[in-house]
Design a protein around this motif. Structure first.
Motif, mmCIF file in Angstrom:
data_model
loop_
_atom_site.group_PDB
_atom_site.id
_atom_site.type_symbol
_atom_site.label_atom_id
_atom_site.label_comp_id
_atom_site.label_asym_id
_atom_site.label_seq_id
_atom_site.Cartn_x
_atom_site.Cartn_y
_atom_site.Cartn_z
ATOM 1 N N VAL A 180 32.277 35.279 -8.677
ATOM 2 C CA VAL A 180 31.457 34.033 -9.469
ATOM 3 C C VAL A 180 32.612 33.271 -8.979
ATOM 4 C CG1 VAL A 180 30.962 33.114 -11.688
ATOM 5 C CG2 VAL A 180 30.011 35.398 -10.796
ATOM 6 N N THR A 181 33.889 33.075 -9.309
ATOM 7 C CA THR A 181 35.443 32.458 -9.329
ATOM 8 C C THR A 181 35.205 31.778 -8.013
ATOM 9 O OG1 THR A 181 35.781 33.277 -11.262
ATOM 10 C CG2 THR A 181 37.494 32.017 -10.298
ATOM 11 N N GLU A 182 35.024 32.247 -7.205
ATOM 12 C CA GLU A 182 35.087 31.693 -6.016
ATOM 13 C C GLU A 182 34.156 30.288 -5.800
ATOM 14 O OE1 GLU A 182 35.255 35.155 -3.188
ATOM 15 O OE2 GLU A 182 37.304 36.282 -3.673
ATOM 16 N N ILE A 183 32.858 31.209 -6.123
ATOM 17 C CA ILE A 183 32.138 29.962 -5.442
ATOM 18 C C ILE A 183 31.633 28.723 -6.746
ATOM 19 C CG2 ILE A 183 29.241 30.184 -5.386
ATOM 20 C CD1 ILE A 183 29.190 32.881 -5.071
ATOM 21 N N TRP A 242 21.168 43.594 -15.080
ATOM 22 C CA TRP A 242 20.672 42.504 -14.034
ATOM 23 C C TRP A 242 19.492 41.626 -14.162
ATOM 24 C CZ3 TRP A 242 25.968 43.837 -12.842
ATOM 25 C CH2 TRP A 242 27.007 43.453 -12.321
ATOM 26 N N SER A 243 18.502 42.438 -13.973
ATOM 27 C CA SER A 243 17.632 41.789 -14.218
ATOM 28 C C SER A 243 16.731 41.113 -15.775
ATOM 29 C CB SER A 243 16.016 43.005 -14.222
ATOM 30 O OG SER A 243 16.322 44.053 -15.404
ATOM 31 N N SER A 244 18.066 42.065 -16.813
ATOM 32 C CA SER A 244 17.399 40.763 -17.980
ATOM 33 C C SER A 244 18.434 39.782 -18.656
ATOM 34 C CB SER A 244 17.487 42.260 -19.247
ATOM 35 O OG SER A 244 17.976 42.790 -19.453
ATOM 36 N N ALA A 245 19.319 40.121 -17.884
ATOM 37 C CA ALA A 245 20.555 38.750 -18.048
ATOM 38 C C ALA A 245 21.872 38.214 -17.321
ATOM 39 C CB ALA A 245 21.243 39.580 -19.500
ATOM 40 N N ILE A 246 22.665 39.016 -16.384
ATOM 41 C CA ILE A 246 22.774 38.482 -15.233
ATOM 42 C C ILE A 246 22.663 37.648 -14.761
ATOM 43 C CG2 ILE A 246 25.306 38.716 -13.455
ATOM 44 C CD1 ILE A 246 25.690 40.086 -16.516
ATOM 45 N N THR A 247 21.096 38.272 -14.006
ATOM 46 C CA THR A 247 20.455 37.515 -13.177
ATOM 47 C C THR A 247 20.205 35.993 -13.398
ATOM 48 O OG1 THR A 247 20.266 39.390 -11.278
ATOM 49 C CG2 THR A 247 18.592 37.590 -11.128
ATOM 50 N N PRO A 248 19.094 35.721 -14.697
ATOM 51 C CA PRO A 248 18.803 35.039 -14.857
ATOM 52 C C PRO A 248 19.585 33.958 -15.178
ATOM 53 C CG PRO A 248 17.792 36.219 -16.168
ATOM 54 C CD PRO A 248 18.679 37.391 -15.271
ATOM 55 N N LEU A 249 20.939 34.295 -15.860
ATOM 56 C CA LEU A 249 22.267 33.442 -16.376
ATOM 57 C C LEU A 249 23.136 32.910 -14.476
ATOM 58 C CD1 LEU A 249 24.498 32.314 -17.856
ATOM 59 C CD2 LEU A 249 25.668 34.387 -17.935
ATOM 60 N N LEU A 250 22.548 33.486 -13.717
ATOM 61 C CA LEU A 250 23.551 33.327 -12.099
ATOM 62 C C LEU A 250 22.625 32.223 -11.957
ATOM 63 C CD1 LEU A 250 24.697 36.434 -11.458
ATOM 64 C CD2 LEU A 250 25.971 35.122 -11.425
ATOM 65 N N GLU A 251 21.069 32.039 -11.916
ATOM 66 C CA GLU A 251 20.283 31.568 -11.377
ATOM 67 C C GLU A 251 20.050 29.919 -11.902
ATOM 68 O OE1 GLU A 251 16.248 34.812 -10.429
ATOM 69 O OE2 GLU A 251 16.421 33.436 -12.346
ATOM 70 N N GLN A 310 22.346 38.040 -3.579
ATOM 71 C CA GLN A 310 22.265 38.947 -3.564
ATOM 72 C C GLN A 310 23.934 39.838 -2.444
ATOM 73 O OE1 GLN A 310 19.423 41.353 -2.287
ATOM 74 N NE2 GLN A 310 18.201 39.780 -3.527
ATOM 75 N N GLU A 311 24.807 38.557 -3.121
ATOM 76 C CA GLU A 311 25.780 38.676 -3.148
ATOM 77 C C GLU A 311 26.260 39.411 -3.871
ATOM 78 O OE1 GLU A 311 27.967 35.584 -1.303
ATOM 79 O OE2 GLU A 311 27.051 35.613 0.731
ATOM 80 N N LEU A 312 25.915 38.614 -4.946
ATOM 81 C CA LEU A 312 26.266 39.410 -6.821
ATOM 82 C C LEU A 312 25.654 40.405 -7.383
ATOM 83 C CD1 LEU A 312 26.355 35.222 -7.951
ATOM 84 C CD2 LEU A 312 28.751 36.849 -7.390
ATOM 85 N N ARG A 313 24.992 40.598 -6.835
ATOM 86 C CA ARG A 313 24.433 42.349 -7.202
ATOM 87 C C ARG A 313 25.139 43.248 -7.288
ATOM 88 N NH1 ARG A 313 19.288 42.727 -9.294
ATOM 89 N NH2 ARG A 313 19.912 44.394 -8.226
ATOM 90 N N PRO A 314 24.843 44.232 -7.890
ATOM 91 C CA PRO A 314 25.798 45.122 -8.018
ATOM 92 C C PRO A 314 26.213 45.696 -6.673
ATOM 93 C CG PRO A 314 23.865 44.957 -9.893
ATOM 94 C CD PRO A 314 23.491 44.406 -8.720
ATOM 95 N N GLU A 315 24.854 46.328 -6.204
ATOM 96 C CA GLU A 315 25.544 47.332 -5.020
ATOM 97 C C GLU A 315 26.034 46.646 -3.211
ATOM 98 O OE1 GLU A 315 21.399 45.295 -4.600
ATOM 99 O OE2 GLU A 315 22.841 46.662 -5.659
#
Length: 718
Positions: free
Chosen positions: A644-647, A674-683, A697-702
């Motif tokens: 996230v810092t790089e982006i 990710w579905s309830s908190a991280i992804t909405p924030l990143l969006e 996709q790059e910021l997904r856990p896997e």
């Protein structure tokens, strides 16, 4: 041979390389030593997974630092070394492999080890020029190639820095600015749209100079930003290494305004270049450089800008450019305020000059014998001398006193007591040193804003620290600013009242005025702490009103707007302290930056720094988890925030509170998070990015786990 196993393995080869007695440039020595040790190009670029720092360079620079501190080498000037008689003696009669045990025979080296800080890097010695050598080399090339010859920094074969090109970019950036919505890059691309290729190359060079000094950006972010203007025109840098190497070793923080208003800082760099190209002069002379900056460039910028600009607006850029071009004279300090503090601390050593930079030059000359060549004012042992005097106060809690806050209806914060800094540190998962720093800031200025990204624990820290600091329940009040909050709620205003069915209007005190009245009637040694949560969500200028003056000038009184005739003026009692919290990702505060910063100290919470997540790690250590589970959570959190810092930059990191869940070791916890908190924030963070889906996709856990494993493999091989 492979990479040197440690920095001691570089000591004798380094001495042998400079045994001719000539003065050697450190950057050249670094490359020659790598060739002599047969360190391949790939091995020279190997980096640690935690800090991303080149391993070979780190070990070589530490060898240089130890040899200088032991007196075997001498740093004759910044970035240049020469062997000493003691060094020749070590080559002739010393062991085949020099190490620290050998250097300990010298009293100077023992003294160096005893005063070393806990930081791991050449700056622990205080000699910032060791790591800044590549930065200074790039700055020197900017002077020779761009300012003197007019050629490009990144495209040296082309005539880029022509006066007409400088003026065209300056006109589009400063004289006809884009102050509307959009990212800096989006607006910059539009501002360059009608200009030729040379203007894009010049802008890339100016961005490179702008990014040489600050540690506020990661190296990959710097490289990306510099290459953008070239890519917009299909250009490729001819000599990228000159700035790429410099970006690996920033000098220090440049300040929030330097980072937020890069258009104005670039405007100064362009105005300075225009002055140098049109007026000539000796660009190696510190006095001439200051004249071009202060008497030509800054006045030109102020006169040309369509918005209000002052010398203070671009003081960071001015201080940085001068320190890069004349490092032996100008301090590597971006903040003029910090410069003034240093000069005030050692005023007796500053000489008769009234020029601040000259005074600092004389102070450094006097202190060099005490602290060593190239010492750094920002090492802990020195900063405590000039920055903020820590209060002398026992670690335990002061005696409890009776609060009068209830008498005026102040809302109390019922927080479990923290009886000492150790207890508080344990509760908020921080160190005592960190909390002592916050305590020192609040003691010194009486107003502090705790800033950080969402979920970094700003409000949690503010509430718990306020309870500890006030030493008694009932002395802490909290209010949260929002768009509808006003002066009437905070200070005083006309409010309707009903009596027997009839409406009347009366002047009613707001929450902060009532809080101050309670503090004024309490014991003067009793501390009252007022917390303003989300301070940048409200219209601060409208809400504060006269309070802006009172915060800066404690003890002075001002009449309040709308007060009755004969009403006493308002002042903030000396026993009232204010703690604000601010979300770094919200830029609505930018236009009030100066007004607030003159009145507050800022205390930043960054979830991940240098590959570590200290708060989360301390929390995980207290959880009933296996070591493997703790490591998995920590590594995922660090990998997420590093990417996230790089982006986006460090202000957009994801706070540790998102990960502080009891079920962190359960199956599927990361997917649920990710579905309830991280992804909405990143969006929300990435809403205006054209490649948003790819980044998500790059910021997904896997994906992050795969990246972490790959980085660990590199670390293990090195």
């Amino acid at each position: 041979m492979p990479l040197p196993v440690n920095h001691e393995a570089c000591m004798r080869p380094l001495l042998e390389l400079v045994a001719d007695g000539a003065v050697h440039r450190l950057a050249d020595v670094r490359e020659e030593l790598a060739d002599r040790l047969r360190v391949s190009a790939d091995e020279r670029d190997m980096r640690t997974a935690s800090s991303g720092k080149p391993i070979y360079r780190d070990r070589m620079d530490w060898a240089r630092t130890d040899l200088v501190q032991a007196g075997l080498l001498e740093a004759v000037r910044r970035g240049h070394i020469v062997i000493t008689p003691r060094g020749r003696e070590a080559l002739e009669s010393g062991p085949a492999e020099l190490d620290r045990s050998y250097l300990r025979r010298y009293a100077e080296f023992e003294a160096f080890l005893s005063r070393r800080t806990r930081s791991e890097g050449p700056l622990a010695s205080g000699d910032w020029a060791v790591e800044a050598d590549d930065v200074l080399a790039a700055a020197s090339e900017f002077r020779e190639r761009c300012l003197l010859a007019g050629r490009g920094l990144l495209l040296p074969s082309r005539e880029i820095w022509k006066i007409e090109t400088i003026e065209s970019v300056f006109h589009n950036l400063i004289e006809t600015p884009n102050l509307g919505p959009g990212t800096f890059a989006e607006k910059l691309q539009g501002q360059l749209a009608d200009l030729p290729d040379e203007a894009y190359a010049l802008t890339a060079d100016a961005l490179a100079v702008y990014l040489l000094y600050p540690a506020d950006f990661l190296a990959p972010t710097k490289r990306y930003q510099v290459r953008q203007p070239l890519e917009w025109r299909g250009l490729a840098p001819e000599d990228p290494g000159i700035v790429d190497r410099a970006f690996d070793s920033p000098i220090g923080g440049a300040g929030m305004f330097y980072v937020q208003r890069r258009d104005l800082q670039l405007g100064f760099i362009l105005a300075f270049a225009r002055a140098a190209r049109t007026m000539g002069g000796d660009l190696h002379d510190p006095t001439e450089l200051a004249r071009l900056a202060d008497d030509v460039a800054i006045p030109h910028l102020i006169a040309s800008a369509t918005e209000s600009v002052s010398a203070r607006t671009v003081s960071g850029a001015r201080n940085i450019v001068l320190s890069l071009l004349a490092p032996d004279y100008y301090e590597a300090i971006a903040s003029t305020n910090h410069k003034s503090k240093v000069a005030a601390r050692w005023a007796d050593l500053a000489g008769p000059s009234t020029d601040l930079d000259r005074r600092l030059y004389e102070i450094r000359r006097s202190l060099t014998e005490r602290y060593g060549e190239g010492f750094n004012y920002y090492t802990p042992e020195l900063r405590v001398e000039w920055d903020i005097a820590r209060p002398v106060r026992p670690r335990g809690r002061p005696p409890r006193a009776v609060s009068q806050a209830n008498a005026v209806g102040i809302a109390e914060q019922a927080i479990e007591e923290a009886v000492s800094l150790e207890d508080l540190a344990n509760r908020v998962h921080m160190t005592v040193d960190e909390l002592e720093r916050l305590e020192a800031l609040l003691h010194s200025k009486k107003q502090v804003i705790i800033e950080g990204p969402p979920g970094s624990g700003k409000t949690f820290l503010a509430e718990n620290f306020a309870d500890y600091f006030s030493a008694a329940a009932g002395q802490v009040a909290l209010v949260q600013f929002h768009q509808s909050y006003g002066y009437e709620d905070f200070i005083q205003g006309i409010r309707p009242r009903t009596d027997s069915g009839s409406i009347s209007y009366a002047l009613v005190d707001g929450i902060f005025k009532r809080f101050c009245d309670a503090a004024r009637h309490a014991d003067k040694n009793q501390r009252f702490v007022f917390i303003i949560d989300e301070i940048n969500r409200g219209n601060v200028a409208r809400i504060f009103g006269e309070l802006m003056y009172c915060l800066e000038y404690r003890g002075r009184s001002v009449p309040l707007a709308g007060a009755d005739a004969g009403a006493p003026p308002f002042s903030i009692p000396p026993n009232v302290y204010v703690i604000g919290t601010m979300n770094n990702t919200d830029r609505s505060l930018a236009q009030l930056d100066y007004a607030l910063r003159r009145r507050f100290y800022f205390y930043r919470l960054t979830p991940v720094e240098a590959g570590r997540a200290p708060v989360l790690e301390r929390w995980l250590a207290k959880q009933p988890l296996s070591n493997g589970a703790r490591a998995a959570v920590r590594d995922l959190f660090v990998a997420l925030n590093q990417r996230v810092t790089e982006i986006l930059g460090p202000d957009f990191q994801v706070g540790h509170s998102y990960f502080m869940q009891a079920e962190v070791d359960s199956d599927g916890w990361s997917e649920a998070l990710w579905s309830s908190a991280i992804t909405p924030l990143l969006e929300e963070y990435l809403y205006n990015r054209h490649n948003r889906e790819q980044l998500l996709q790059e910021l997904r856990p896997e994906h992050l786990v795969e990246s972490t494993v790959a980085a660990d493999d590199v670390e293990e091989r090195t």
